[in-house]
Scaffold this motif. Structure first.
Motif, PDB file in Angstrom:
ATOM      1  N   UNK A   1       0.857  -1.190   0.000  1.00  0.00           N
ATOM      2  CA  UNK A   1       0.000   0.000   0.000  1.00  0.00           C
ATOM      3  C   UNK A   1       0.888   1.233   0.000  1.00  0.00           C
ATOM      4  N   UNK A   2       0.274   2.406  -0.012  1.00  0.00           N
ATOM      5  CA  UNK A   2       1.060   3.631  -0.126  1.00  0.00           C
ATOM      6  C   UNK A   2       1.281   4.302   1.228  1.00  0.00           C
ATOM      7  N   UNK A   3       1.030   3.605   2.293  1.00  0.00           N
ATOM      8  CA  UNK A   3       1.491   3.882   3.670  1.00  0.00           C
ATOM      9  C   UNK A   3       1.015   5.206   4.266  1.00  0.00           C
ATOM     10  N   UNK A   4      -0.057   5.774   3.759  1.00  0.00           N
ATOM     11  CA  UNK A   4      -0.472   7.094   4.238  1.00  0.00           C
ATOM     12  C   UNK A   4      -1.312   6.975   5.506  1.00  0.00           C
ATOM     13  N   UNK A   5      -1.015   7.850   6.449  1.00  0.00           N
ATOM     14  CA  UNK A   5      -1.709   7.888   7.739  1.00  0.00           C
ATOM     15  C   UNK A   5      -2.305   9.282   7.914  1.00  0.00           C
ATOM     16  N   UNK A   6      -3.606   9.356   8.126  1.00  0.00           N
ATOM     17  CA  UNK A   6      -4.251  10.666   8.213  1.00  0.00           C
ATOM     18  C   UNK A   6      -5.559  10.577   8.972  1.00  0.00           C
TER      19      UNK A   6
END
Lengths: 417, 89
Positions: free
Chosen positions: A75-80
């Motif tokens: 995955x593109x590992x984004x945390x928000x």
């Protein structure tokens, strides 16, 4: 072993002979109190919080492949936590707070990097929508800054501000957003769960769910039958097939989401940048590769690879937004299987079968939810009542029409998400 | 992926818009009970393997097609007009 700077020093001076595998590899026992089907991020986090928050350690995680080999590893590992609708906003806010203390809690560096996310907007209407979203984020206790065009230019001077079709009007800056190391999240939770006594069983595929008189009795696996009181299905990408073993038909359609990585480059992109009009988002990994993606391929698929039209579309959007990346060589692309729900929001709920719990429908956004999902699913399984931040992730919301969370405002229909 | 449109011949997937599983053809009668509508609108078999789904040839003849394909390999096995769905079984 507890990891520390002192251990690194001590092991370095003694030939690094003291490092051990981070988790055991036990054979399945004939019975458990709780079995979690799926050893991905959500399953491992659930196991960890079952042990840590509820003291439940007679637990097994059954994984048909290897731990973290599914979507958490691709995955593109984004945390928000830049959500707006009731239900989503408090859940992702809770999840982000767990992220912020995760490395310390796990004694494992998950490389959570709050480098900030900037969602660009390209029209007056979109500015209004982002202003509203920013206010919702501040109301939920998180952070948001609305940037005008010059504000964006100061932070992201490399963007092409002169696009004719979608000129950049500004951006919504979520400073506490960022990225984390996806594999480390799985490994950290695995190690934490194992240390508390949870059995992590790999290469063990569940082939049947035993139900008697409306109640779960056990599971059949490729490594034998297991008697069990409670079963949690947490198998994003294969939710429909596993639920079908219990006779359930889910509001899920599986789609493919592609992502791309370039060769390693010197630090160039310091934030996560999203370009909604072109369907493109990008960040730079700690190794230097540019990590980016776009939309779903938009048809049911389990191929774990996409088709070229979406790849071309993503490249075009990227080149429109930041022409400077055009000379970077693409190293690889991959596709993850997303279990898409009709309203684009997740499901954490009991099923109609006693002792059977469901965690699915994370669509294209499961990674940032890993801590919150695990925490809430563990709470549901342990206490048989929903955890407040996830209380609206109901399975029956499509049947009743109550509490739909259509975050993108596209409608609660399969082909729209 | 290419889809063999019965009217236009084999065309690139970019000419088509995906609607979803052929469940959409089994529309409940007006006034049906609510669970039928929920099932029709939301719940899916979602097979990993052979499936049949609806595609709209918007940049071609404008026909609605029923496409048989494999969701694991992306192999397209055939397509016919959705209005002939009953004939095709």
């Amino acid at each position: 072993m507890r990891y520390s700077g002192w251990q690194v020093l001590a092991q370095g001076l003694t030939g690094n002979r003291g490092w051990h595998p981070a988790w055991r590899s036990p054979d399945p026992r004939p019975d458990y109190d709780i079995v979690l089907i799926g050893g991905g991020g959500h399953g491992l986090a659930t196991a960890f919080y079952l042990a840590k928050e509820h003291g439940l350690t007679n637990v097994a995680v059954l994984e048909k492949g290897y731990l973290g080999g599914g979507n958490v590893g691709r995955n593109t590992t984004i945390v928000r936590a830049n959500y707006m609708l009731p239900g989503n906003s408090e859940f992702y806010s809770h999840s982000l707070k767990l992220w912020e203390k995760l490395s310390g809690e796990l004694n494992y560096n998950v490389m959570h990097s709050q480098r900030g996310i900037i969602n660009l907007f390209h029209s007056d209407g979109q500015r209004d929508a982002y202003a509203r979203r920013g206010n919702a984020m501040i109301n939920q206790g998180d952070d948001a800054i609305l940037l005008d065009r010059e504000g964006v230019r100061q932070i992201l001077p490399y963007l092409n501000f002169d696009q004719t079709r979608f000129p950049i009007y500004g951006g919504l800056w979520h400073k506490r957003g960022g990225t984390a190391r996806h594999d480390a999240v799985a490994w950290g939770y695995a190690r934490g769960a194992d240390r508390r006594g949870v059995d992590l069983i790999q290469n063990c595929e569940v082939t049947g769910i035993d139900i008697e008189a409306g109640r779960v009795r056990g599971v059949q696996t490729t490594r034998g039958a297991i008697r069990v009181k409670k079963v949690g299905i947490v198998v994003a990408g294969r939710s429909s097939q596993v639920a079908a073993m219990a006779g359930l038909r889910l509001p899920i359609e599986s789609h493919i989401l592609q992502a791309f990585v370039t060769e390693g480059l010197k630090p160039a992109i310091d934030h996560v940048v999203t370009y909604g009009m072109g369907h493109f988002y990008i960040s730079q990994s700690d190794k230097g590769g540019l990590v980016f993606g776009g939309d779903l391929d938009f048809y049911a698929s389990y191929a774990a690879r996409g088709n070229l039209p979406m790849a071309e579309h993503v490249m075009e959007a990227g080149m429109t937004l930041m022409p400077m990346i055009g000379k970077a060589k693409l190293l690889r692309s991959w596709g993850g299987i997303m279990d898409m729900s009709p309203d684009g929001s997740p499901i954490i709920d009991k099923t109609g079968i006693e002792g059977l719990y469901l965690n699915c429908g994370w669509c294209y956004g499961g990674f940032k939810a890993v801590p919150g999902s695990g925490y809430s699913f563990a709470h549901l399984i342990a206490q048989d009542r929903p955890h407040a931040p996830a209380a609206r992730f109901r399975l029956d919301r499509f049947a009743t029409g109550h509490g739909l969370m259509d975050e993108e405002g596209t409608g609660s229909q399969h082909n729209l998400h | 992926m290419h889809i063999p449109c019965p009217l236009c011949g084999e065309r690139d997937i970019r000419e088509f818009t995906y609607k979803g599983h052929e469940t959409y053809l089994a529309r409940p009668a007006a006034g049906s009970a609510q669970p039928l509508w929920d099932d029709y609108l939301h719940n899916r078999e979602n097979p990993a393997g052979r499936t049949r789904d609806l595609w709209f040839h918007g940049q071609g003849c404008g026909a609605w097609l029923l496409v048989t394909r494999d969701t694991v390999t992306h192999q397209v096995l055939g397509a016919h007009l959705s209005r002939e769905a009953d004939d095709a079984g």
